[in-house]
Design a protein around this motif. Sequence first.
Motif, PDB file in Angstrom:
ATOM      1  N   VAL A 115      -6.646   4.974  -5.403  1.00 58.15           N
ATOM      2  CA  VAL A 115      -7.961   5.529  -5.083  1.00 58.15           C
ATOM      3  C   VAL A 115      -8.611   4.745  -3.946  1.00 58.15           C
ATOM      4  O   VAL A 115      -9.206   5.332  -3.040  1.00 58.15           O
ATOM      5  CB  VAL A 115      -8.868   5.555  -6.335  1.00 58.15           C
ATOM      6  N   GLU A 116      -8.476   3.430  -3.972  1.00 58.92           N
ATOM      7  CA  GLU A 116      -9.063   2.596  -2.917  1.00 58.92           C
ATOM      8  C   GLU A 116      -8.400   2.838  -1.559  1.00 58.92           C
ATOM      9  O   GLU A 116      -9.072   2.942  -0.545  1.00 58.92           O
ATOM     10  CB  GLU A 116      -8.909   1.113  -3.258  1.00 58.92           C
ATOM     11  N   ILE A 117      -7.078   2.898  -1.553  1.00 56.63           N
ATOM     12  CA  ILE A 117      -6.333   2.997  -0.299  1.00 56.63           C
ATOM     13  C   ILE A 117      -6.267   4.429   0.221  1.00 56.63           C
ATOM     14  O   ILE A 117      -6.291   4.666   1.429  1.00 56.63           O
ATOM     15  CB  ILE A 117      -4.910   2.421  -0.475  1.00 56.63           C
ATOM     16  N   TYR A 118      -6.191   5.394  -0.696  1.00 52.96           N
ATOM     17  CA  TYR A 118      -6.043   6.807  -0.308  1.00 52.96           C
ATOM     18  C   TYR A 118      -7.155   7.647  -0.933  1.00 52.96           C
ATOM     19  O   TYR A 118      -6.899   8.532  -1.754  1.00 52.96           O
ATOM     20  CB  TYR A 118      -4.672   7.334  -0.745  1.00 52.96           C
ATOM     21  N   PRO A 119      -8.424   7.391  -0.560  1.00 47.04           N
ATOM     22  CA  PRO A 119      -9.544   8.083  -1.212  1.00 47.04           C
ATOM     23  C   PRO A 119      -9.624   9.580  -0.912  1.00 47.04           C
ATOM     24  O   PRO A 119     -10.281  10.316  -1.647  1.00 47.04           O
ATOM     25  CB  PRO A 119     -10.775   7.352  -0.669  1.00 47.04           C
ATOM     26  N   HIS A 169      -5.226   8.176 -11.412  1.00 46.55           N
ATOM     27  CA  HIS A 169      -6.125   7.177 -11.993  1.00 46.55           C
ATOM     28  C   HIS A 169      -6.820   7.730 -13.240  1.00 46.55           C
ATOM     29  O   HIS A 169      -6.924   7.032 -14.256  1.00 46.55           O
ATOM     30  CB  HIS A 169      -7.151   6.725 -10.960  1.00 46.55           C
ATOM     31  N   SER A 215       0.813  -1.219   0.000  1.00 47.04           N
ATOM     32  CA  SER A 215       0.000   0.000   0.000  1.00 47.04           C
ATOM     33  C   SER A 215       0.849   1.272   0.000  1.00 47.04           C
ATOM     34  O   SER A 215       0.338   2.357   0.283  1.00 47.04           O
ATOM     35  CB  SER A 215      -0.945   0.002   1.199  1.00 47.04           C
ATOM     36  N   GLU A 243      -4.283  -0.575 -12.795  1.00 47.66           N
ATOM     37  CA  GLU A 243      -4.389  -1.295 -11.522  1.00 47.66           C
ATOM     38  C   GLU A 243      -3.710  -0.559 -10.362  1.00 47.66           C
ATOM     39  O   GLU A 243      -4.332  -0.350  -9.326  1.00 47.66           O
ATOM     40  CB  GLU A 243      -3.863  -2.720 -11.657  1.00 47.66           C
ATOM     41  N   ARG A 245      -5.775   2.498  -9.568  1.00 44.67           N
ATOM     42  CA  ARG A 245      -7.050   2.138  -8.939  1.00 44.67           C
ATOM     43  C   ARG A 245      -6.826   1.827  -7.460  1.00 44.67           C
ATOM     44  O   ARG A 245      -7.609   2.227  -6.599  1.00 44.67           O
ATOM     45  CB  ARG A 245      -7.676   0.927  -9.651  1.00 44.67           C
ATOM     46  N   ARG A 246      -5.734   1.133  -7.166  1.00 46.38           N
ATOM     47  CA  ARG A 246      -5.404   0.838  -5.772  1.00 46.38           C
ATOM     48  C   ARG A 246      -5.149   2.118  -4.978  1.00 46.38           C
ATOM     49  O   ARG A 246      -5.515   2.210  -3.802  1.00 46.38           O
ATOM     50  CB  ARG A 246      -4.208  -0.095  -5.696  1.00 46.38           C
ATOM     51  N   SER A 289      -4.519  10.798  -5.981  1.00 47.66           N
ATOM     52  CA  SER A 289      -4.921   9.433  -6.328  1.00 47.66           C
ATOM     53  C   SER A 289      -5.862   9.462  -7.529  1.00 47.66           C
ATOM     54  O   SER A 289      -5.698   8.695  -8.484  1.00 47.66           O
ATOM     55  CB  SER A 289      -5.625   8.755  -5.148  1.00 47.66           C
ATOM     56  N   TYR A 290      -6.839  10.359  -7.475  1.00 47.37           N
ATOM     57  CA  TYR A 290      -7.823  10.470  -8.555  1.00 47.37           C
ATOM     58  C   TYR A 290      -7.192  11.028  -9.829  1.00 47.37           C
ATOM     59  O   TYR A 290      -7.517  10.593 -10.928  1.00 47.37           O
ATOM     60  CB  TYR A 290      -9.005  11.336  -8.104  1.00 47.37           C
TER      61      TYR A 290
END
Length: 87
Positions: free
Chosen positions: A59-63, A72, A30, A53, A56-57, A68-69
């Motif tokens: 965004v999931e881990i650090y929304p 992605h 992570s 991938e 995307r991780r 992050s966005y």
Amino acid sequence: EIQAIGKAVSRQDWPRVKESVEYVLLQDPSNKLALTNLAVANMNLGEPEAAIEPSRRLVEIYPKNPNSYATHGRALSEAGRPGGLGN
């Protein structure tokens, strides 16, 4: 290894960046710096599908991190899939 990543990024040595971040991710899946740089390296190596991938991780881990966005979104766009973050 983190210092090696920084040096490789500054030289734009994307194969070395990819190699270094993959090593870091084996130890810390992570790691934000490693995930970001893996996505960026893949994009700079002309492999935008491979950037999806790790981005995307992010965004999931650090929304709550706007970067992050951004990472992605860039990966999706470069892969020709700008349809949204659900991809």
